[in-house]
Design an enzyme around this catalytic site. Sequence first.
Site, short mmCIF file in Angstrom:
data_model
loop_
_atom_site.label_atom_id
_atom_site.label_comp_id
_atom_site.label_asym_id
_atom_site.label_seq_id
_atom_site.Cartn_x
_atom_site.Cartn_y
_atom_site.Cartn_z
N LYS A 1 -18.29 -15.42 6.34
CA LYS A 1 -17.64 -15.93 5.13
C LYS A 1 -16.61 -17.00 5.51
CE LYS A 1 -16.33 -11.76 4.17
NZ LYS A 1 -15.70 -10.57 3.54
N ASP B 1 -15.55 -9.02 -1.61
CA ASP B 1 -16.36 -7.89 -2.04
C ASP B 1 -17.47 -8.34 -3.00
OD1 ASP B 1 -14.59 -6.27 -0.60
OD2 ASP B 1 -13.28 -6.04 -2.34
N ASN C 1 -13.64 -6.67 7.14
CA ASN C 1 -12.48 -6.46 6.26
C ASN C 1 -11.25 -5.98 7.02
OD1 ASN C 1 -12.17 -7.06 3.54
ND2 ASN C 1 -13.60 -5.49 2.88
N TYR D 1 0.82 -1.20 0.00
CA TYR D 1 0.00 0.00 0.00
C TYR D 1 0.86 1.26 0.00
CZ TYR D 1 -3.91 -2.95 1.61
OH TYR D 1 -4.88 -3.91 1.74
#
Length: 327
Positions: free
Chosen positions: A237, A269, A175, A111
């Site tokens: 999930k 997503d 997330n 990032y």
Amino acid sequence: MSGTHPGAGASDVLTLGESMVALRGSGPLKLGGSMDVSIAGAESNVAIGLARLGHTARWAGAVGDDEAGELVLRTLRAEGVDVSGASRDEDAPTGLILFEPRLPEVTRVHYYRAGSAGSRLAASAVERAFAAAGAPRVLHLTGITPALGPAALDACRRALELAGEHGTTVCLDVNFRSRLWSEKESAAVMRSWIPYVDVLIASDDELPLCAPETAVVETSALAGGLLAQGVREVVVKLGADGATAYTAGGELHAPARPVRAVDAVGAGDAFVAGYLSALLDEADVAGRLDRAVTTGAFAVASHGDWEGAPTRAELGLLGAGAGTVVR
């Protein structure tokens, strides 16, 4: 916590967060080589997925006043996402993310988003997004945006307040990103948001970040505790094992759809987009899970963050036999 839906003229989903220019290398970055240019961002991935399924989706993030920002906005517009609520920051750049495939099933992510426009998203921009086009039916947030900095955290809090004032359903996808903040920092924010949340989506290892501190670690017990706090749906999930939804009506599991895995990036997503799509269509829990594991499978079977997201007409393609040619 919301209890009613906004008026029929409202758009389906509003989401906010940081979308970045994405560079995907063909191998180790230190060796150079070619890179593919696209965009990436959890919230905009969901917005694209919903738009392809025929819903009206608005993205209210911030980009720099630069060419990278123009790429983000141009791509989202091309995918049918409403970016009228997006803002340009003249004093900060658009963020950057590098994907480095290191092994056939291992990709490293780098990032470059410290001090980016997305990290400086203002609460006033969120207020304008709500005011400009009316309150949405669903507000979708992730645990990524508040990790970007104080301004982005304040913007998320203001979005939650506005959702509560307008009776907007709130969906939170945890997330968790360890490169952005610690589990302790994430848990403090996620737990403070739970009173606003209607639909909570998390992996099984993220669920403890949302539940009160306890010695209990069983997923079903954690989900039950969150339902007792007022969350309407807890969706866990499980990757290749599918997903399980916990509601007042009980527990329901859906297995993953079998596909040849190509790239797992963006699968979560796509799952969220499918779940929210079916929720907006007023499908039951089984229908929501079925569409979610289907859209997630499309993402796993395709390269990129959002490129493989299916249209509504394509949802049935996973049921076609191997070697099928659609003419």
